[in-house]
Design a protein around this motif. Structure first.
Motif, PDB file in Angstrom:
ATOM      1  N   HIS A  82       0.894  -1.244  -0.084  1.00 38.81           N
ATOM      2  CA  HIS A  82      -0.111  -0.069   0.002  1.00 38.81           C
ATOM      3  C   HIS A  82       0.814   1.487   0.222  1.00 38.81           C
ATOM      4  CE1 HIS A  82      -4.221  -1.473   1.373  1.00 38.81           C
ATOM      5  NE2 HIS A  82      -3.902  -1.817   0.286  1.00 38.81           N
ATOM      6  N   MET A  94      -5.155   5.019   1.601  1.00 34.43           N
ATOM      7  CA  MET A  94      -4.377   4.059   1.333  1.00 34.43           C
ATOM      8  C   MET A  94      -4.997   3.161   0.123  1.00 34.43           C
ATOM      9  SD  MET A  94      -4.077   1.736   4.493  1.00 34.43           S
ATOM     10  CE  MET A  94      -5.722   0.818   5.037  1.00 34.43           C
ATOM     11  N   HIS A 117       3.166   1.002   3.224  1.00 31.86           N
ATOM     12  CA  HIS A 117       3.314  -0.050   4.252  1.00 31.86           C
ATOM     13  C   HIS A 117       2.766  -1.519   3.635  1.00 31.86           C
ATOM     14  CE1 HIS A 117      -0.845   2.020   4.144  1.00 31.86           C
ATOM     15  NE2 HIS A 117      -1.317   0.779   4.372  1.00 31.86           N
ATOM     16  N   MET A 119       0.215  -4.194   3.778  1.00 36.64           N
ATOM     17  CA  MET A 119      -1.166  -4.125   4.578  1.00 36.64           C
ATOM     18  C   MET A 119      -1.608  -5.451   4.511  1.00 36.64           C
ATOM     19  SD  MET A 119      -3.257  -1.748   4.994  1.00 36.64           S
ATOM     20  CE  MET A 119      -4.685  -2.251   6.212  1.00 36.64           C
TER      21      MET A 119
END
Ligand SMILES: [Cu+2]
Length: 172
Positions: A82, A94, A117, A119
């Motif tokens: 993400h 996101m 990040h 996810m």
């Protein structure tokens, strides 16, 4: 490993080509993407279920950009890569990053709350603070690396998730 036999095949082919061209030297085999990858301070936000996320620093010691194309963990039924962006309404949302995470040559990519990040889309076994979990990253050359990540309590990282079908609050 398939990767190894593929690489061996590539080396054999290069050697054949070199001989055919009377070069007399054998080009060094390119290192697999996983071989030039390292990570530091990777951690995952504690969650009993639903969505959560993993963060940390991904480093590329190689001479060419490195692309993480997918990730998995036994703690979640699926995982996405993400990014966090501002939508047309000025909200931070996101969404899945197109083309994967690119780690620049001799550089690094920070995964952090409010930014890129890993996810965890649907946690299948509770991730509790103090536990460790495993994240496997797959690179564009199909090589993989396994990262052990501690689970930590964290109050943030509650960005809205935009799956392209409208916003969804990942809640807590
Ligand atoms: Cu996310």
């Amino acid at each position: 490993m398939n990767t190894r036999s593929l690489r061996f095949g590539a080396v054999a082919l290069l050697a054949t080509l070199a001989l055919a061209g009377c070069a007399g030297t054998t080009a060094p085999a390119p290192a697999s993407e996983s071989a030039v990858f390292s990570s530091s301070n990777v951690w995952v936000k504690a969650a009993d279920g639903g969505m959560t996320a993993g963060f940390g620093e991904l480093t590329n010691t190689g001479d060419t950009d490195l692309t993480v194309v997918s990730a998995t963990s036994p703690a979640t039924s699926s995982m996405q890569l993400h990014e966090t962006v501002q939508n047309e309404n000025g909200q931070m949302i996101m969404r899945e990053v197109e083309g994967g995470f690119v780690i620049p040559a001799h550089g690094s990519l920070a995964l952090a709350p409010g930014g890129n990040h890993l996810m965890f889309m649907d946690v299948t076994s509770p991730l509790r603070a103090g536990d460790d979990t495993t994240i496997t990253l797959t690179f564009s050359d199909a090589s993989t690396v396994e990262i052990t990540a501690p689970v930590k309590e964290f109050a943030g990282a509650n960005e809205n998730y935009d799956d392209g079908m409208g916003d969804m609050d990942m809640g807590k």
